[in-house]
Structures are given as C-alpha cells and as structure tokens.
Design an enzyme around this catalytic site. Structure first.
Site, PDB file in Angstrom:
ATOM      1  N   MET A  30       0.839  -1.200   0.000  1.00 48.63           N
ATOM      2  CA  MET A  30       0.000   0.000   0.000  1.00 48.63           C
ATOM      3  C   MET A  30       0.876   1.253   0.000  1.00 48.63           C
ATOM      4  O   MET A  30       0.405   2.346   0.283  1.00 48.63           O
ATOM      5  CB  MET A  30      -0.934  -0.008   1.205  1.00 48.63           C
ATOM      6  N   TYR A  32       4.121   3.984   0.807  1.00 48.41           N
ATOM      7  CA  TYR A  32       4.822   4.595   1.940  1.00 48.41           C
ATOM      8  C   TYR A  32       5.849   3.583   2.457  1.00 48.41           C
ATOM      9  O   TYR A  32       5.837   3.154   3.597  1.00 48.41           O
ATOM     10  CB  TYR A  32       3.863   5.057   3.041  1.00 48.41           C
ATOM     11  N   HIS A  34       8.997   1.192   3.467  1.00 42.11           N
ATOM     12  CA  HIS A  34      10.097   1.195   4.428  1.00 42.11           C
ATOM     13  C   HIS A  34      10.925  -0.071   4.199  1.00 42.11           C
ATOM     14  O   HIS A  34      10.603  -0.874   3.306  1.00 42.11           O
ATOM     15  CB  HIS A  34       9.557   1.274   5.864  1.00 42.11           C
ATOM     16  N   GLU A  35      11.957  -0.245   5.019  1.00 44.35           N
ATOM     17  CA  GLU A  35      12.869  -1.385   4.814  1.00 44.35           C
ATOM     18  C   GLU A  35      12.152  -2.726   4.906  1.00 44.35           C
ATOM     19  O   GLU A  35      12.588  -3.707   4.312  1.00 44.35           O
ATOM     20  CB  GLU A  35      14.031  -1.345   5.813  1.00 44.35           C
ATOM     21  N   HIS A  37       9.171  -3.459   3.672  1.00 44.05           N
ATOM     22  CA  HIS A  37       8.703  -3.737   2.304  1.00 44.05           C
ATOM     23  C   HIS A  37       9.886  -4.120   1.403  1.00 44.05           C
ATOM     24  O   HIS A  37       9.804  -5.046   0.599  1.00 44.05           O
ATOM     25  CB  HIS A  37       8.063  -2.492   1.692  1.00 44.05           C
ATOM     26  N   LYS A 149       4.888  -9.804   9.230  1.00 39.83           N
ATOM     27  CA  LYS A 149       4.367  -8.690  10.036  1.00 39.83           C
ATOM     28  C   LYS A 149       2.846  -8.806  10.183  1.00 39.83           C
ATOM     29  O   LYS A 149       2.279  -8.608  11.246  1.00 39.83           O
ATOM     30  CB  LYS A 149       4.744  -7.370   9.371  1.00 39.83           C
ATOM     31  N   MET A 184       8.286  -2.433  11.982  1.00 39.95           N
ATOM     32  CA  MET A 184       8.165  -1.352  10.988  1.00 39.95           C
ATOM     33  C   MET A 184       6.775  -1.358  10.376  1.00 39.95           C
ATOM     34  O   MET A 184       6.236  -2.420  10.051  1.00 39.95           O
ATOM     35  CB  MET A 184       9.187  -1.560   9.871  1.00 39.95           C
ATOM     36  N   SER A 186       4.043   1.459   7.958  1.00 34.44           N
ATOM     37  CA  SER A 186       3.810   2.778   7.359  1.00 34.44           C
ATOM     38  C   SER A 186       3.086   3.681   8.349  1.00 34.44           C
ATOM     39  O   SER A 186       3.189   4.899   8.281  1.00 34.44           O
ATOM     40  CB  SER A 186       2.971   2.635   6.091  1.00 34.44           C
TER      41      SER A 186
END
Ligand code: AMP
Length: 281
Positions: A30, A32, A34-35, A37, A149, A184, A186
C-alpha cells in the site's frame, strides 16, 4: 523501471515476459515504503527474473474511512526506492480500475478470518483477499511475497492460494523491526514521541513473553498477561487482542505448544492500530 497505470499496458508487458520465458515475482503493497517492504523485494529478486511491485491503498480493506484518508502516501519517494532496488515494473492501479461500476464479486476465506483482525475490522479480509485475487489475475506472477508482520493476512493468503489452486508460490518475509524493536509499519509515522514510547512496550512485552516461554512458561494466560500488565495503566491505549495461537490454524490455545506457537497482538496507541507478533520457539 516501468511505471504502469493501466491493466492493458501491464498485460502487454506481461506477455512479452512470457515470450522471453521470464520468471515473475510480485510484492503487493500500500506504499509509503520502508525497509520491511524492501526486504520483501529482495526475497522476490532472489526468486525471479522480473520483480513487480504494486502500490495501491485498497479502499475495500478499510472499514474506517478516517484510517483510509489518513493513510500516508508518497508515491514519488516510493518509486525512487524501488528503482534503486532493481524492480522492473511498478503497477499503480486506481480504485476505479480495480472496482469498476457494478462490481459485485468478492473472495472470502472462512475460519482463518474470523478472529483477531477479522473481528476488529469487519470486512477487512474480504477486501484483502479480493484485491490480492484481482492483482494475481492481472500480474500473473510465479511467486508472491507477503510479510510475517501481518501474520494472519499471510496465512489467509496462503489458504486462499491453495484452495483456489492458484499456480503461485507464496513466499514469507520475516518481520522487519526498527532498531529500537518496534515492528516497521507505514503507520509509525503517525506516532509522536509519547506514543512511540508507549508503542515500544508492545515489542518489549512480546520478547519478555518469549523469554518466559524459553524459561518453561506455557500458560497462555501468563504469557499474554505480560503485555496486558504493561498496558494496564496507560492512557490513550487499547489492547485490541493479545493471544497465543497455533501458527497453522491460528486457533487460540490455553497452553503454548513447544513448537509452532506464535503470539499475535494489536494495540491501539493514540488512535494508531499497531500489529506485532512473535514466534514462540
Ligand atoms: P502494506 O503496505 O502494509 O500493505 O504491506 C505490504 C506487505 O509488506 C505485506 O505483505 C506486509 O506484511 C509487508 N510488511 C509490512 N511491514 C513489514 C515489516 N515490518 N516486516 C516485514 N514485512 C512487512
């Protein structure tokens, strides 16, 4: 890197890959990014010749319009990160493309979606399984990577893929944490300092519970009690659920098994829903 915003254009690219005999791996997101993803992108890179990432904030999986509106978006930054990671194509659908006028077909998975995120967010998993099916039909990947996650989501997608006999290998990406241990997400960008300090109690409690498990504790009540106790007197926080489950069926258990158990939790901190989980091993 190709940035594609129509189904027809993606299909044309996909056909050229079929002609060239390429293996394709897919990472739905989705945005935004980060590491966490990007670690899934690395897994996809190791598995295939061509990695496709989709960025789509899927309205069908949000039961709360405020959460949908406030979901962070920064597509240009995302595209740069993906290009640097060697992704060959990014698919950017719109809600109108995915759910055209008159859309009335949905994919649902029964038992696995009943509890946890399923009861806390009615309709959420129907939105997830439907959009993943649509994306699988458009991208036609050989494999797709999902993060631990969202452990329940991962199990639901694995079940759906097996039940619908989709010829797609579902690969698991381990949960990626910030340096301080917070999972982590978003959504972390919406946490101010005070909220972040409270949020850290989520992962700290899970690791404390795992330590207790390793020291021989098997009572789910006691293991989950650690997190409940830590959040008991904190204002502006709600423990949505904290439970010990069997990883395969997601069935809640009173006694943690020696192997194959996992703690799942969602805590709302200053209005932000934060998911975390940890294998008990
Ligand atoms: P989202 O953009 O939140 O829908 O997530 C897209 C994919 O990235 C899902 O498969 C998530 O499970 C995965 N993901 C999100 N955060 C993390 C993380 N911290 N570690 C590993 N995978 C993640």
């Amino acid at each position: 890197m190709k940035v594609i915003d129509s189904i027809e254009a993606f299909r044309a690219l996909r056909e050229s890959w079929t002609r060239e005999g390429k293996r394709v791996s897919f990472v739905p997101t989705m945005g935004y990014l980060h590491e966490g993803h990007l670690s899934l992108v690395d897994i996809a890179q190791n598995d295939a010749d061509c990695v496709v990432v989709s960025i789509f904030v899927n309205p069908a999986q949000f039961n709360n319009p405020g959460d949908l509106d406030s979901y962070p978006r920064e597509t240009d930054r995302d595209l740069k990160l993906l290009e640097d990671r060697g992704v060959v194509a990014v698919f950017l659908p719109t809600p109108e493309m995915m759910y055209g006028e008159g859309h009335q077909t949905w994919v649902t998975v029964d038992d696995l979606t009943e509890h946890y995120e399923g009861s806390g967010r009615p309709g959420h998993f129907r939105g997830v399984t439907t959009v993943v099916t649509l994306l699988f039909n458009i991208i036609q990947p050989h494999s797709a990577v999902f993060g631990e996650k969202d452990f329940q989501q991962l199990r639901v997608v694995e079940r759906m893929t097996a039940d619908l006999k989709l010829p797609i290998d579902i690969l698991r990406g381990p949960l990626f944490r910030e340096e301080d241990g917070l999972a982590m997400s978003s959504r972390n960008v919406r946490l101010d300092k005070e909220a972040k300090d409270k949020a850290l109690l989520i992962n700290q409690s899970l690791f404390e519970a795992r330590q207790a498990f390793q020291n021989g504790e098997r009572s789910s009540e006691k293991l989950t009690g650690i997190l409940r106790e830590n959040f008991k007197n904190l204002d502006n926080t709600t423990v949505d659920y904290i439970t010990v489950v069997r990883e395969d069926t997601l069935e809640a258990v009173e006694t943690a098994p020696d192997k194959g158990g996992r703690m799942l939790t969602t805590v709302e901190v200053h209005g932000v829903r934060l998911l975390d989980n940890l294998a008990l091993e």
